[in-house]
Design an enzyme around this catalytic site. Structure first.
Site, short mmCIF file in Angstrom:
data_model
loop_
_atom_site.label_atom_id
_atom_site.label_comp_id
_atom_site.label_asym_id
_atom_site.label_seq_id
_atom_site.Cartn_x
_atom_site.Cartn_y
_atom_site.Cartn_z
CB SER A 15 -0.75 -0.05 1.18
OG SER A 15 -0.15 -0.05 2.33
CG ASP A 64 -0.54 -9.81 10.58
OD1 ASP A 64 0.61 -10.07 10.32
OD2 ASP A 64 -0.82 -9.47 11.86
CB SER A 144 17.88 -4.89 4.38
OG SER A 144 18.60 -3.75 4.97
CD GLN A 154 18.57 -1.18 11.52
OE1 GLN A 154 19.99 -1.42 11.13
NE2 GLN A 154 17.89 -1.01 10.73
CE1 TYR A 157 13.72 -4.33 8.86
CE2 TYR A 157 16.26 -3.82 8.85
CZ TYR A 157 14.93 -3.68 8.30
OH TYR A 157 14.63 -3.47 6.83
CE LYS A 161 13.95 -7.09 5.95
NZ LYS A 161 13.08 -6.93 4.78
#
Ligand code: NAD
Ligand code: RM4
Length: 254
Positions: A15, A64, A144, A154, A157, A161
């Site tokens: 989106s 989701d 990434s 991060q 995170y 990745k």
């Protein structure tokens, strides 16, 4: 030259941001596009309107990605609408910046579930559909630069990745016999909602930009070409590869 004429391309988390740029890029290159989105109904509707304005068919499906049922539903709705899945772009992701020593368990687990578990179930569902169709396909993961380097805020995170990067390597092997190619793009720092708050810190923003040989932070449409290329037959002998799209940030040691 249109690179995805007649193809159906699916993109998660599309989106806004990089996913939206990938979806619009696919439509610009002649594909019908199905997007997944989690909450932003207006963003999803405007992405579909943009796809249709390019003369292609577009559809948005809410869900989701951390729920495995979302993957089955996304692929099923895409096939119901447009008959097939030729390329799948795994893009949805979150990065709630937070220090390591007091990382809340729920922040860690949510980041893993959305970025890595979600990708696993989505890629598996897309691959099963492609195998059933019997004419190959392309899977592109938005990993990434952070698959290769660390980040102080991060720690939850960057492993997701690196995990995505690794998932594309292993699925490239598992799916090669079906003619399904699996690759990742490794964006550098791209200005989107995911880092809006983080980069409101002007010192950090300038430090990040100063590291980039091409002299600027990225924009979502910088990913459009690389993702379309990897999804297209121009990349017909490329699998298990990863493409840095970072303005040169990674290689800039000194
Ligand atoms: P963004 O926040 O604009 O986009 C992320 C998208 O994922 C949003 O559309 C969001 O709604 C969606 N999403 C989040 N949780 C979801 C869920 N549970 N289910 C379905 N959709 C969900 O940010 P972006 O920068 O465009 O991020 C897209 C991808 O690019 C992420 O995977 C991110 O890790 C990766 N990435 C971004 C950068 C960057 O600097 N912006 C760099 C490297 C990689
Ligand atoms: C990327 C990279 C960027 C960061 C985003 C959130 O993978 O680390 O620098 O802004 O994530």
């Amino acid at each position: 030259m249109k690179l995805l004429e007649g193809k159906t391309v699916l993109v998660t988390g599309a989106s806004a941001g990089i996913g939206r740029a990938a979806a619009i890029g696919a439509a610009r290159h002649g594909a019908d596009v199905v997007i997944n989105f989690s909450r932003d109904e207006a963003g999803a509707a405007s992405a579909v309107a943009e796809i249709e304005a390019l003369g292609q068919r577009g559809l948005s499906v809410k869900g989701d990605v951390s729920d495995p049922a979302t993957a089955r539903d996304f692929i099923a709705q895409a096939v119901d609408a447009f008959g097939k899945v030729d390329a799948f772009v795994n893009n949805a992701g979150i990065c709630p910046f937070h220090a390591f020593l007091d990382m809340p368990v729920e922040t860690f687990e949510r980041t893993m579930r959305v970025n890595l578990h979600g990708a696993y179930f989505m890629v598996q569902a897309a691959a099963n559909q492609m195998v059933k169709q019997g004419h190959g396909g392309a899977i592109v993961a938005v990993s990434s630069i952070s698959a290769l380097v660390g980040g102080e805020y991060q720690t939850h995170y960057t492993p997701t990745k690196a995990g995505l990067h690794s998932l594309m390597q292993s699925t490239a092997i598992a799916l090669g016999k079906y003619g399904i190619r699996c690759n990742s793009v490794l964006p550098g720092t791209i200005l989107t909602d995911i880092n809006k708050d983080d980069l409101a810190d002007m010192d950090k923003r300038e430090r990040m930009a100063a590291r980039i040989p091409l002299g600027r932070l990225g924009q979502p449409d910088d990913l459009e070409g690389p993702i379309v290329f990897l999804a297209s037959d121009l990349a017909k002998y490329v699998t298990g590869a990863s493409l840095l799209v970072d303005g040169g940030a990674f290689v800039n040691l000194q």
